[in-house]
Design an enzyme around this catalytic site. Structure first.
Site, short mmCIF file in Angstrom:
data_model
loop_
_atom_site.label_atom_id
_atom_site.label_comp_id
_atom_site.label_asym_id
_atom_site.label_seq_id
_atom_site.Cartn_x
_atom_site.Cartn_y
_atom_site.Cartn_z
N TYR A 123 0.82 -1.20 0.00
CA TYR A 123 0.00 0.00 0.00
C TYR A 123 0.85 1.25 0.00
O TYR A 123 1.87 1.32 0.68
CB TYR A 123 -0.81 0.09 1.29
CG TYR A 123 -1.99 -0.81 1.36
CD1 TYR A 123 -2.95 -0.79 0.38
CD2 TYR A 123 -2.14 -1.66 2.44
CE1 TYR A 123 -4.06 -1.61 0.48
CE2 TYR A 123 -3.24 -2.47 2.55
CZ TYR A 123 -4.20 -2.44 1.56
OH TYR A 123 -5.28 -3.24 1.67
N HIS A 125 -12.98 3.79 5.23
CA HIS A 125 -11.82 2.95 4.95
C HIS A 125 -11.55 1.93 6.05
O HIS A 125 -10.58 1.16 5.95
CB HIS A 125 -10.56 3.81 4.77
CG HIS A 125 -10.53 4.53 3.45
ND1 HIS A 125 -10.65 5.90 3.34
CD2 HIS A 125 -10.40 4.07 2.19
CE1 HIS A 125 -10.59 6.24 2.06
NE2 HIS A 125 -10.44 5.15 1.34
N ARG A 149 -4.47 7.81 -8.87
CA ARG A 149 -3.73 6.68 -8.34
C ARG A 149 -4.39 5.40 -8.86
O ARG A 149 -5.48 5.43 -9.39
CB ARG A 149 -3.73 6.67 -6.81
CG ARG A 149 -5.08 6.38 -6.21
CD ARG A 149 -5.05 6.47 -4.70
NE ARG A 149 -4.28 5.40 -4.10
CZ ARG A 149 -4.79 4.22 -3.70
NH1 ARG A 149 -6.07 3.98 -3.83
NH2 ARG A 149 -4.03 3.30 -3.13
N ASN A 154 -5.60 1.36 -7.99
CA ASN A 154 -5.85 0.29 -7.04
C ASN A 154 -6.13 -0.95 -7.88
O ASN A 154 -6.36 -0.86 -9.09
CB ASN A 154 -7.00 0.63 -6.12
CG ASN A 154 -6.97 -0.21 -4.85
OD1 ASN A 154 -6.07 -1.02 -4.64
ND2 ASN A 154 -7.98 -0.03 -4.01
N GLU A 212 -8.33 -0.39 -10.94
CA GLU A 212 -9.10 0.85 -10.79
C GLU A 212 -8.18 2.03 -11.03
O GLU A 212 -7.15 2.17 -10.35
CB GLU A 212 -9.67 0.96 -9.38
CG GLU A 212 -10.78 -0.02 -9.09
CD GLU A 212 -11.29 0.07 -7.66
OE1 GLU A 212 -12.23 -0.67 -7.34
OE2 GLU A 212 -10.75 0.87 -6.86
N TYR A 234 -7.91 -9.91 1.98
CA TYR A 234 -8.77 -8.73 1.84
C TYR A 234 -9.24 -8.57 0.40
O TYR A 234 -10.39 -8.24 0.14
CB TYR A 234 -8.02 -7.48 2.30
CG TYR A 234 -8.77 -6.21 2.01
CD1 TYR A 234 -10.00 -5.95 2.63
CD2 TYR A 234 -8.28 -5.28 1.10
CE1 TYR A 234 -10.71 -4.80 2.35
CE2 TYR A 234 -8.98 -4.13 0.81
CZ TYR A 234 -10.19 -3.89 1.44
OH TYR A 234 -10.90 -2.74 1.15
N LYS A 235 -8.34 -8.82 -0.53
CA LYS A 235 -8.70 -8.66 -1.94
C LYS A 235 -9.49 -9.87 -2.46
O LYS A 235 -9.93 -9.88 -3.61
CB LYS A 235 -7.44 -8.42 -2.79
CG LYS A 235 -6.83 -7.03 -2.54
CD LYS A 235 -5.54 -6.84 -3.29
CE LYS A 235 -4.89 -5.49 -3.00
NZ LYS A 235 -5.59 -4.34 -3.60
#
Lengths: 354, 202
Positions: A44, A200, A230, A232, A272, A323-324
Site C-alpha cells: 500500500y 476505509h 492513483r 488500485n 481501478e 482482503y482482496k
C-alpha cells in the site's frame, strides 16, 4: 436512452459483463491496458500523482477515458440500477456537487471526443448530445426539474466507472453521494454519510501504516484545476463489473470453479484508475473510480506484465490476498503465471515493452 | 458493573464517554439494560436534574430490568418502553420539539446509543449534542448487506439474518446513519460450510 442504435459505430463492442460474459479486450485495448505495478512487488501507498494528460492513446490521454467498452458498460449500469436503485444515492445537500460533476464530465467529453459528444451553452440553457447512447437533451443548468434524473445520476449513467462525491467540512471528507455499480466489493448504501477514516475502516494494514492520515491531509488541500490520480487493483473471476457485497452470495461461488484449464480465460486482473477532482461551486471532491478488466490470458501476451504479475502475486502478504478476496485461488494463479516468468529482469515503470 | 470497554479500537466505530451533568433547561435521557446504572450515577452526581428530567428506559434484551430503581429517582417524566421501536415516535417527538438548553443523554448498548444519535441528527441536532455511555451487553445491531434487514441484539458470530436467513459474519464496519454493523454472507463461496457460532458480543 435508445441503446438499440448504440452499436452503429463499430468502435464500441456489443458485449456483456454477466451471464455469458462476452466481454473481451481488442488487441488495441490490451496494449493500452493500465497495468498497475511499476515494480516487481506491491505494498500500500498513497501513490498519488497529478492527473495530467499522458501518452497519446493511453488511458491517461484525457481527463475521462472513453473506450471500446463504453456503450456496453452503460447498458450494464442501467441493468444493475433497475435491479437495485440503492446503488445511486445522493444526500440532499449534494445536489450542487452533482451539477459540478455534470459540468466537468460534459465539458471534458465534448472537448476530448467531439466526434461523439457536443455541449452547447446559451447562458444556463444547455444542449447536450451523446451520439453513442443516442441522447439529445436540452435542459437548464442548475434546474433539476429539467432533467429526467438528478444531475449526478443523469451524467453518471453516461460515464464509465463509479463515482462518489465527498463533501468537505470539519477538516474531513464525507462520502455523501455516489453512483456505484462496478465496485470491488463495497457498499455505497452502507457507507454513505461516513467520514474518510470510517469508510476505509475495513482495509487491513494501511491504517496502521498511516496511509489514510496522509491521504486525507493531502486531499483536503486538493485544488480546483489540479486533479490527481492513483491505481488500485484486485482480482475478479469472470469479467463481472458488479462485484457488489449486496450480490456476493450470488457471485462468490464462481471463485470455486477456477481450474488450471480455465484460469487463463476466466481469471481477470481488475484495475481501478482512481482520480480526484476538486469541484468549483460546491467545494466537494469528485472521485471517479474507473474499472478495467483483463483476462490472464490476454495479460500474459505482454511478457513484462506476465513476469511482474507472477512476482507480485507470489510475494503479496496473506492479509492483502485475503482482503482482496483471492487467497483461495492464489496457488492456482501462481502456478499459471509461473509458466511465463523465466526470471529475467523487468524494465521500470508499468508500460508494456515495445 | 463497570463501564463496557470495547474489545478493539475500530476506526468506523464511535467512542463513548461517561454521562456527566451539564446545566440545561430540560434533560432528555434514553437508556437500555445496564445503561440504567449510568442514569443512576448521573442523578447521584446532580440530584437537581430530577425536576427537569425525562427518562425513557428500555429493559435489556439480556433480561436486565432496572426500571423499578429508575422510577424511584423522581424524574419529572419516567417512561418504560418494551423496545426502541416502540419508543421511537415518542423520542422523535421530544427531539423535534427540542428548544435551546435541551441536554441529551444516551446510555446502554451500542445499538441503543446509535439509534438515539441517528434520530438526534435527523431531528437537526448537532452530532456532538449527545452525551453517551456504553454499558452492559456488547450485543450488536447488524444490517444484512444482502437484504438490508437489521437484526437486533446479535451476540454470536456468525449468526442467521432474521430477515432473509443467510448466514452472516459481522464485519468490523459501523454506520452511524444506520446505527448498525455490516453483516456479510459467510458461506457465499462454499454454500453450507458455516463455522460454529461463537459468542463474541456478550
Amino acid at each position: 436512452m435508445s441503446l438499440d442504435d448504440a452499436f452503429k459505430d463499430p468502435f464500441f463492442r456489443d458485449e456483456s459483463f454477466f451471464g455469458k460474459y462476452t466481454y473481451k479486450n481488442s488487441p488495441a485495448a490490451i496494449k493500452r491496458f493500465p497495468f498497475p505495478f511499476p515494480e516487481d512487488d506491491y505494498m500500500y501507498s498513497v501513490n498519488m500523482e497529478p492527473h495530467v494528460s499522458g501518452r497519446p492513446g493511453s488511458v491517461f490521454e484525457h481527463a475521462f477515458d472513453v473506450d471500446e467498452h463504453y456503450v456496453s458498460e452503460m447498458r450494464d449500469r442501467a441493468r444493475v440500477l433497475a435491479d437495485d436503485p440503492l446503488r445511486c444515492q445522493s444526500l440532499p445537500h449534494m445536489t450542487l456537487a452533482g451539477w459540478d460533476l455534470l459540468e466537468l464530465i460534459m465539458e471534458s467529453f465534448a472537448r476530448d471526443y467531439p466526434q461523439w459528444f457536443e455541449l452547447h451553452k446559451d447562458g444556463n440553457k444547455w444542449h447536450w448530445i451523446n451520439r453513442p447512447l443516442g441522447i439529445d437533451d436540452k435542459f437548464t443548468f442548475l434546474d433539476e426539474s429539467t432533467l429526467p434524473y438528478g444531475p449526478m445520476e443523469y451524467i453518471t449513467r453516461q460515464a464509465q466507472g463509479d463515482f462518489t462525491l465527498q463533501d468537505q467540512r470539519e477538516d474531513n471528507l464525507w462520502i455523501e453521494a455516489g453512483m456505484v455499480t462496478s465496485q470491488a466489493d463495497w457498499s455505497l448504501d452502507f457507507d454513505i454519510g461516513m467520514s474518510f477514516h470510517e469508510w476505509h475502516a475495513p482495509v487491513p494494514l494501511a491504517g496502521k501504516m498511516g496511509v489514510f492520515d496522509r491521504a486525507l491531509k493531502f486531499l483536503l488541500q486538493l485544488q480546483h484545476g489540479a486533479p490527481v490520480r492513483r491505481f488500485n487493483w484486485t482480482m475478479t473471476v469472470d469479467p463481472l463489473l458488479d462485484t457488489s457485497p449486496e450480490n456476493y452470495h450470488k457471485w462468490g461461488p464462481s471463485k470455486t470453479t477456477l481450474s488450471a484449464e480455465n484460469i487463463g480465460q476466466r481469471q481477470h486482473l481488475r484495475v481501478e484508475l482512481q482520480t480526484l477532482f476538486r469541484l468549483p461551486r460546491s467545494n466537494a471532491i469528485a472521485f471517479p473510480i474507473r474499472c478495467y478488466l483483463i483476462s490472464f490470458e490476454d495479460l500474459v501476451s505482454q511478457p513484462k506484465w506476465a513476469r511482474r504479475l507472477h512476482r507480485v502475486i507470489k510475494n503479496l502478504p496473506d492479509e492483502l490476498a485475503t482482503y482482496k478476496g483471492f487467497i483461495r485461488n492464489r496457488p492456482l494463479m501462481i502456478e499459471y503465471l509461473s509458466q511465463f516468468d523465466d526470471g529475467a529482469p523487468t524494465s521500470p515503470g508499468w508500460w508494456a515493452d515495445e | 458493573m463497570t463501564q463496557t470497554q470495547s474489545d478493539e479500537i475500530m476506526k468506523s466505530r464511535p467512542r463513548y464517554g461517561v454521562l456527566s451533568y451539564r446545566p440545561g433547561s430540560t434533560h432528555f435521557i434514553v437508556a437500555d439494560g445496564e445503561g440504567g446504572e449510568a442514569v443512576q450515577s448521573l442523578f447521584a452526581q446532580a440530584p437537581e436534574i430530577a425536576t427537569t428530567a425525562h427518562i425513557v428506559y428500555i429493559p435489556g434484551a439480556n433480561g436486565t430490568d432496572l426500571s423499578a430503581a429508575l422510577e424511584t429517582l423522581g424524574a419529572a417524566v419516567f417512561r418504560k418502553a418494551p423496545s426502541y421501536g416502540a419508543a421511537r415516535q415518542r423520542i422523535q417527538k421530544v427531539l423535534g420539539d427540542a428548544h435551546m438548553g435541551l441536554q441529551l443523554y444516551a446510555a446502554g448498548t451500542e445499538g441503543l446509543i446509535g439509534q438515539v444519535q441517528r434520530d438526534a441528527v435527523e431531528a437537526g441536532l448537532p452530532h456532538d449534542a449527545l452525551q453517551t455511555e456504553q454499558r452492559g451487553s456488547l450485543a450488536r445491531r447488524v444490517q444484512c448487506v444482502h437484504c438490508k434487514g437489521i437484526t437486533e441484539n446479535v451476540t454470536t458470530d456468525p449468526f442467521v439474518c432474521s430477515h432473509c436467513g443467510l448466514n452472516l459474519f459481522v464485519r468490523d464496519h459501523y454506520s452511524r446513519r444506520l446505527a448498525a454493523f455490516q453483516g456479510v454472507c459467510i458461506d457465499a463461496e462454499d454454500p453450507g460450510e458455516v463455522p460454529p457460532a461463537v459468542e463474541r458480543f456478550k
